[in-house]
Design a protein around this motif. Structure first.
Motif, PDB file in Angstrom:
ATOM      1  N   GLU A  66      64.324  -0.794  25.072  1.00  0.00           N
ATOM      2  CA  GLU A  66      63.936  -1.240  23.727  1.00  0.00           C
ATOM      3  C   GLU A  66      65.154  -1.257  23.200  1.00  0.00           C
ATOM      4  O   GLU A  66      65.413  -2.238  22.175  1.00  0.00           O
ATOM      5  CB  GLU A  66      62.891  -0.471  23.179  1.00  0.00           C
ATOM      6  CG  GLU A  66      62.433  -1.008  21.786  1.00  0.00           C
ATOM      7  CD  GLU A  66      61.308  -0.298  21.212  1.00  0.00           C
ATOM      8  OE1 GLU A  66      60.782  -0.598  20.348  1.00  0.00           O
ATOM      9  OE2 GLU A  66      61.085   1.003  21.605  1.00  0.00           O
ATOM     10  N   ASP A  70      67.277  -4.093  21.134  1.00  0.00           N
ATOM     11  CA  ASP A  70      67.413  -4.231  19.713  1.00  0.00           C
ATOM     12  C   ASP A  70      68.922  -4.616  19.281  1.00  0.00           C
ATOM     13  O   ASP A  70      69.033  -5.502  18.291  1.00  0.00           O
ATOM     14  CB  ASP A  70      67.080  -2.710  19.076  1.00  0.00           C
ATOM     15  CG  ASP A  70      65.433  -2.771  19.002  1.00  0.00           C
ATOM     16  OD1 ASP A  70      64.898  -3.644  19.333  1.00  0.00           O
ATOM     17  OD2 ASP A  70      65.241  -1.509  18.775  1.00  0.00           O
ATOM     18  N   GLU A  81      61.178  -9.955  13.925  1.00  0.00           N
ATOM     19  CA  GLU A  81      61.319  -8.685  14.103  1.00  0.00           C
ATOM     20  C   GLU A  81      59.887  -7.765  13.889  1.00  0.00           C
ATOM     21  O   GLU A  81      59.457  -6.892  14.339  1.00  0.00           O
ATOM     22  CB  GLU A  81      62.391  -7.772  13.283  1.00  0.00           C
ATOM     23  CG  GLU A  81      62.622  -6.576  13.191  1.00  0.00           C
ATOM     24  CD  GLU A  81      63.100  -6.069  14.439  1.00  0.00           C
ATOM     25  OE1 GLU A  81      62.847  -4.878  14.989  1.00  0.00           O
ATOM     26  OE2 GLU A  81      63.460  -6.735  15.255  1.00  0.00           O
ATOM     27  N   ALA A  82      59.378  -8.326  12.594  1.00  0.00           N
ATOM     28  CA  ALA A  82      57.866  -7.730  12.354  1.00  0.00           C
ATOM     29  C   ALA A  82      56.899  -8.059  13.465  1.00  0.00           C
ATOM     30  O   ALA A  82      56.171  -7.242  13.539  1.00  0.00           O
ATOM     31  CB  ALA A  82      57.450  -8.593  10.903  1.00  0.00           C
ATOM     32  N   ARG A  84      57.416  -8.328  16.543  1.00  0.00           N
ATOM     33  CA  ARG A  84      57.793  -7.348  17.671  1.00  0.00           C
ATOM     34  C   ARG A  84      57.121  -5.776  17.506  1.00  0.00           C
ATOM     35  O   ARG A  84      56.682  -5.340  18.357  1.00  0.00           O
ATOM     36  CB  ARG A  84      59.238  -7.391  17.984  1.00  0.00           C
ATOM     37  CG  ARG A  84      59.676  -6.589  19.230  1.00  0.00           C
ATOM     38  CD  ARG A  84      61.245  -6.479  19.289  1.00  0.00           C
ATOM     39  NE  ARG A  84      61.742  -5.737  18.364  1.00  0.00           N
ATOM     40  CZ  ARG A  84      61.617  -4.461  18.101  1.00  0.00           C
ATOM     41  NH1 ARG A  84      61.126  -3.697  19.089  1.00  0.00           N
ATOM     42  NH2 ARG A  84      62.204  -3.786  17.070  1.00  0.00           N
ATOM     43  N   ARG A  85      57.352  -5.515  16.172  1.00  0.00           N
ATOM     44  CA  ARG A  85      57.101  -4.198  15.868  1.00  0.00           C
ATOM     45  C   ARG A  85      55.508  -3.881  15.901  1.00  0.00           C
ATOM     46  O   ARG A  85      55.066  -2.846  16.473  1.00  0.00           O
ATOM     47  CB  ARG A  85      57.660  -3.769  14.590  1.00  0.00           C
ATOM     48  CG  ARG A  85      59.133  -3.472  14.388  1.00  0.00           C
ATOM     49  CD  ARG A  85      59.627  -3.079  12.961  1.00  0.00           C
ATOM     50  NE  ARG A  85      61.055  -2.974  13.024  1.00  0.00           N
ATOM     51  CZ  ARG A  85      61.791  -2.622  12.205  1.00  0.00           C
ATOM     52  NH1 ARG A  85      61.068  -2.465  11.020  1.00  0.00           N
ATOM     53  NH2 ARG A  85      62.838  -2.454  12.127  1.00  0.00           N
ATOM     54  N   LEU A  86      54.680  -5.073  15.341  1.00  0.00           N
ATOM     55  CA  LEU A  86      53.436  -5.106  15.282  1.00  0.00           C
ATOM     56  C   LEU A  86      52.717  -5.190  16.862  1.00  0.00           C
ATOM     57  O   LEU A  86      51.715  -4.348  17.062  1.00  0.00           O
ATOM     58  CB  LEU A  86      52.660  -6.187  14.343  1.00  0.00           C
ATOM     59  CG  LEU A  86      51.381  -6.344  14.497  1.00  0.00           C
ATOM     60  CD1 LEU A  86      50.875  -5.164  13.554  1.00  0.00           C
ATOM     61  CD2 LEU A  86      50.949  -7.831  13.497  1.00  0.00           C
ATOM     62  N   ALA A  88      54.361  -4.147  19.503  1.00  0.00           N
ATOM     63  CA  ALA A  88      54.670  -2.704  20.203  1.00  0.00           C
ATOM     64  C   ALA A  88      53.574  -1.553  19.822  1.00  0.00           C
ATOM     65  O   ALA A  88      53.065  -0.832  20.330  1.00  0.00           O
ATOM     66  CB  ALA A  88      56.060  -2.234  19.876  1.00  0.00           C
ATOM     67  N   GLU A  89      53.402  -1.786  18.520  1.00  0.00           N
ATOM     68  CA  GLU A  89      52.413  -0.673  17.963  1.00  0.00           C
ATOM     69  C   GLU A  89      50.989  -0.781  18.335  1.00  0.00           C
ATOM     70  O   GLU A  89      50.240   0.267  18.627  1.00  0.00           O
ATOM     71  CB  GLU A  89      52.395  -1.011  16.202  1.00  0.00           C
ATOM     72  CG  GLU A  89      51.088   0.327  15.641  1.00  0.00           C
ATOM     73  CD  GLU A  89      51.196  -0.130  14.075  1.00  0.00           C
ATOM     74  OE1 GLU A  89      50.401   0.519  13.607  1.00  0.00           O
ATOM     75  OE2 GLU A  89      52.054  -0.540  13.608  1.00  0.00           O
ATOM     76  N   ASN A  94      51.161   3.715  19.560  1.00  0.00           N
ATOM     77  CA  ASN A  94      52.220   4.730  18.900  1.00  0.00           C
ATOM     78  C   ASN A  94      52.682   5.965  19.922  1.00  0.00           C
ATOM     79  O   ASN A  94      53.077   6.910  19.677  1.00  0.00           O
ATOM     80  CB  ASN A  94      51.594   5.424  17.856  1.00  0.00           C
ATOM     81  CG  ASN A  94      50.936   4.612  16.618  1.00  0.00           C
ATOM     82  OD1 ASN A  94      51.861   3.807  16.395  1.00  0.00           O
ATOM     83  ND2 ASN A  94      50.009   4.990  15.978  1.00  0.00           N
ATOM     84  N   THR A  96      55.559   7.169  21.863  1.00  0.00           N
ATOM     85  CA  THR A  96      57.029   6.961  21.812  1.00  0.00           C
ATOM     86  C   THR A  96      57.534   7.993  22.844  1.00  0.00           C
ATOM     87  O   THR A  96      58.889   7.853  22.832  1.00  0.00           O
ATOM     88  CB  THR A  96      57.363   7.359  20.472  1.00  0.00           C
ATOM     89  OG1 THR A  96      57.002   8.675  20.139  1.00  0.00           O
ATOM     90  CG2 THR A  96      56.799   6.402  19.321  1.00  0.00           C
TER      91      THR A  96
END
Length: 468
Positions: A66, A70, A81-82, A84-86, A88-89, A94, A96
């Protein structure tokens, strides 16, 4: 196990990983097999080694790459970007961490501490028994013969104390406090040299200076019979074993007398060359201990005794020569049948403990003064000794450490005789200072019937009262 071994093992325990105590002897911590893997079995491996079975390799690969993506997509639009983060979450939930570890093993319950606390709550610490330092009662005992080799006092199972004062035998009833005179022997036969209660607490044997032995029924104050010709000189020691009355004389002879039959002398023990001053049967009635003025201690066993008086001498089981003075004080242990305590006279001053099965001397303690008498506590592991010059004291010892627990003083001359009450609590001591003192030295047993209180009228109006 020796102390060195204990210290080594305790050091290893401290260095090892903590585990619940009180495991069965020889148990070991569980270690998983290297050849098979059972998913249902509990596994206590090292928690710092990653567990592959608990890892998602795809997620791990994503997390590892990851960061590189990035950097490559640094110029991407904010909306991508937003998104991708959503994504992944939602997908990673969560997560990590790349490596998965097992949870820490549960902390062991402090079973030992809990058991210790509960045991202390259930059994509170036993308080140290209070030992009165002064006598409860003191009676005057005039004409008490000052002779180390005699045995002039005994306390029977009916709670009656007998004591010989010169030619007269007195009985003191501890239940009522009354005193009576049983007999005054003729001057040619006296003085009285020994006394012993039969187990029934009713019949009393009296040894005389003339070598005769009298048997009395104290309930009717009646002389039942006189045993003559048993000894050639005074009879200084007596001991009962059921219906057998064992007598020891100045002639060095020990004779078993069956008081039920006409020809009463049934067995003879001959091993002492001087006066027999101590006789005691063991609680089982299987062994007899005898001490003499020849500094010898003999252990006799009934299995070795001949039933024919004409056979002459009976062989002793043990002949013990460790004492260096007369052996008068003898006491069989109430909680260990083969343990005998003995005390030596002025030139010896020692209390010795013997294994009467093997004849081994287990311990010897120098008391510093003549040992006149010994008594075991029936309720605790304690031994009481009475002494002569210089303190004329009673000493209470803790067994087997032989630490002094108390020293009771008050007598002004050697304490020749001691006797114990039937309940084991009170000890009477008779001294050459012509006083008879009662000591509450052994305390009260945990379960005991209350003894009737003695009357304090008449002879007990003052601290010193004549016993006759």
């Amino acid at each position: 196990m020796d102390a060195g071994s204990r210290s080594i093992s305790s050091g290893k325990n401290r260095a090892a990983v903590q585990r619940p105590p009180l495991q069965e002897a020889g148990s070991r911590p569980y270690m998983p097999s290297l050849s098979t893997r059972n998913p249902s079995a509990k596994c206590y491996g090292d928690r710092f080694i990653p567990d592959r079975s608990a890892m998602d390799m795809d997620v791990a690969h994503y997390l590892l790459t990851e960061g590189k993506k990035d950097k490559e997509n640094a110029a991407a639009s904010p909306s991508k970007e937003a998104y991708r983060r959503l994504l992944a979450e939602k997908l990673l939930n969560n997560r990590t961490r790349i490596l998965a570890f097992r949870n820490k093993p549960p902390e062991p319950e402090n079973v030992f501490a809990a058991d210790t606390v509960s045991s202390h709550q259930a059994k509170p610490a036993k308080q140290r028994r209070y030992i009165p330092q002064s006598a409860e009662r003191t009676l005057d005992a005039p004409d008490l013969v000052d002779d180390y080799y005699l045995n002039l006092m005994d306390w029977g199972s009916s709670n009656v104390l007998s004591i010989a004062l010169g030619d007269t035998m007195y009985l003191w009833d501890a239940s009522s406090g009354s005193t009576s005179e049983l007999v005054t022997v003729e001057e040619d036969n006296g003085p009285i040299t020994s006394v012993s209660w039969a187990p029934d607490g009713r019949h009393l044997a009296i040894g005389l200076n003339s070598s005769d032995i009298q048997l009395w029924d104290t309930s009717s104050s009646r002389l039942l019979r006189t045993l003559k010709g048993v000894h050639e000189s005074r009879v200084g020691s007596l001991a009962w074993n059921n219906n057998i009355l064992t007598t020891g004389g100045m002639d060095g002879r020990i004779v078993n007398n069956d008081v039920r039959i006409r020809d009463h002398a049934v067995q003879t023990y001959q091993g002492h060359s001087q006066e027999v001053c101590g006789l005691k049967w063991s609680g089982s009635g299987q062994q007899l201990a005898s001490g003499g003025n020849d500094n010898l201690l003999h252990i006799w066993d009934v299995s070795m005794a001949s039933s024919m008086p004409s056979a002459g001498r009976n062989q002793w089981l043990h002949r013990l020569e460790d004492h260096t003075a007369a052996v008068k004080a003898l006491a069989w242990c109430p909680f260990q049948s083969n343990l005998l305590a003995t005390g030596g006279g002025g030139s010896d001053r020692c209390i010795k403990f013997w294994n009467t099965h093997t004849g081994a001397c287990l311990n010897s303690v120098d008391t510093g003064s003549q040992v006149c008498s010994l008594l075991w506590n029936k309720n605790e592991r304690e031994l009481l000794s009475s002494h002569g010059f210089t303190q004329n004291q009673l000493t209470l010892w803790k067994y087997p450490s032989m630490v002094k627990m108390a020293e009771l003083t008050g007598h002004t001359s050697r304490v020749l005789f001691m006797a114990q009450s039937p309940d084991g609590c009170t000890v009477a001591s008779a001294s050459a200072d012509e006083t008879l003192r009662f000591w509450n030295v052994f305390g009260t047993p945990e379960v005991a019937k209350p003894a009737p209180k003695a009357s304090h009228s008449g002879m007990f109006n003052s601290s010193f009262a004549h016993i006759r």
